[in-house]
Design an enzyme around this catalytic site. Structure first.
Site, PDB file in Angstrom:
ATOM      1  CG  HIS A   1      -1.905   1.083   1.217  1.00 27.88           C
ATOM      2  ND1 HIS A   1      -3.036   1.050   0.429  1.00 27.88           N
ATOM      3  CD2 HIS A   1      -1.924   2.275   1.858  1.00 27.88           C
ATOM      4  CE1 HIS A   1      -3.709   2.167   0.594  1.00 27.88           C
ATOM      5  NE2 HIS A   1      -3.062   2.926   1.447  1.00 27.88           N
TER       6      HIS A   1
ATOM      7  CG  ASP B   1      -5.702  -0.838   2.165  1.00 25.49           C
ATOM      8  OD1 ASP B   1      -5.035  -1.560   1.398  1.00 25.49           O
ATOM      9  OD2 ASP B   1      -6.353   0.143   1.782  1.00 25.49           O
TER      10      ASP B   1
HETATM   11  C1  GAR Z   1       1.706   1.112  -6.273  1.00 28.51           C
HETATM   12  O1  GAR Z   1       2.055   2.388  -5.828  1.00 28.51           O
HETATM   13  C2  GAR Z   1       0.986   0.345  -5.185  1.00 28.51           C
HETATM   14  O2  GAR Z   1       1.439   0.666  -3.901  1.00 28.51           O
HETATM   15  C3  GAR Z   1      -0.429   0.841  -5.385  1.00 28.51           C
HETATM   16  O3  GAR Z   1      -0.592   0.849  -6.787  1.00 28.51           O
HETATM   17  C4  GAR Z   1       0.662   1.210  -7.383  1.00 28.51           C
HETATM   18  C5  GAR Z   1       0.936   0.250  -8.528  1.00 28.51           C
HETATM   19  O4  GAR Z   1       2.043   0.681  -9.266  1.00 28.51           O
HETATM   20  N1  GAR Z   1      -1.370  -0.019  -4.737  1.00 28.51           N
HETATM   21  C6  GAR Z   1      -2.471   0.427  -4.142  1.00 28.51           C
HETATM   22  O5  GAR Z   1      -2.798   1.599  -4.143  1.00 28.51           O
HETATM   23  C7  GAR Z   1      -3.317  -0.647  -3.455  1.00 28.51           C
HETATM   24  N2  GAR Z   1      -4.278  -0.043  -2.578  1.00 28.51           N
HETATM   25  P1  GAR Z   1       2.691  -0.272 -10.370  1.00 28.51           P
HETATM   26  O6  GAR Z   1       1.550  -0.764 -11.259  1.00 28.51           O
HETATM   27  O7  GAR Z   1       3.632   0.606 -11.115  1.00 28.51           O
HETATM   28  O8  GAR Z   1       3.380  -1.391  -9.658  1.00 28.51           O
END
Ligand code: GAR
Length: 196
Positions: free
Chosen positions: A109, A150
């Site tokens: 997260h 979460d």
């Molecule tokens: C990341 O920042 C992750 O922490 C977030 O989505 C992004 C995905 O980036 N996840 C959440 O917000 C889950 N609640 P990516 O596709 O470049 O790995």
């Protein structure tokens, strides 16, 4: 034939997939860990193209299959998946899947839980909320996944400063650096812990 010593990871991602790729890269030279599958609900996600480039099989599904059948859970069991890693996966995990993989699903997260978590708190919305609340720090939380957004047990957190002039994009960049730095290593540590 699946080797018994081999640890098999399924990566779930809905977006760009930069974390999924970092995790896949981290294990490329480790013959004991395989990224067996990239699982996604979004056929247009950047992670699909990354999976193709990394030669990792992709499993795509829709909402009905995920929530109203146990096909995905069964497939993960059949493939002897040892650890499910959520890397920017935006749907709540269904109860049956969580129960079939106790303490074997982890998530990252992009904030310091329990702050800035819950339904609707993902990606950029998180960084906007952090800036709007005049926080002086943010960071990442890696946690086990249960049936609530979460809320599972926290495994690891890392912090970064937020300055008064930081925009949500600035915070997103700092948080992404932490994600790429820590998530692959924490995944490997959880695999080792599950082995004991
Ligand atoms: C990341 O920042 C992750 O922490 C977030 O989505 C992004 C995905 O980036 N996840 C959440 O917000 C889950 N609640 P990516 O596709 O470049 O790995």
């Amino acid at each position: 034939m699946i080797k018994h010593s081999l640890k098999r990871i399924a990566l779930f991602a809905s977006g760009s997939g930069s974390n999924a790729e970092k995790i896949a890269e981290y294990f490329t030279s480790n013959p004991e860990v395989e990224i067996s599958l990239i699982v996604s609900n979004n056929p247009k996600a950047g992670v699909i193209e990354r999976a193709r480039r990394l030669h990792i099989p992709v499993l795509l599904f829709d909402r009905t299959t995920f929530y109203d059948t146990n096909r995905i859970t069964q497939l993960l069991i059949d493939q002897r998946i040892d650890l499910i890693v959520l890397a920017g996966f935006m749907w709540l995990m269904p109860g049956g899947l969580v129960q079939a993989f106790p303490n074997k699903i982890i998530n990252i997260h992009p904030a310091l839980l329990p702050k800035f978590g819950g339904k609707g708190m993902y990606g950029h919305f998180v960084h906007e909320a952090v800036v709007a609340a005049n926080e002086t720090e943010s960071g990442i939380t890696i946690h086990y996944v249960n049936e609530h957004y979460d809320e599972g047990q926290i495994i690891f957190q890392a912090h970064c400063p937020v300055t008064p002039t930081d925009t949500p994009d600035d915070v997103a960049r700092k948080v992404q650096v932490l994600e790429h730095e820590h998530y692959p290593r924490v995944v490997s540590e959880v695999l080792l812990m599950n082995n004991e």
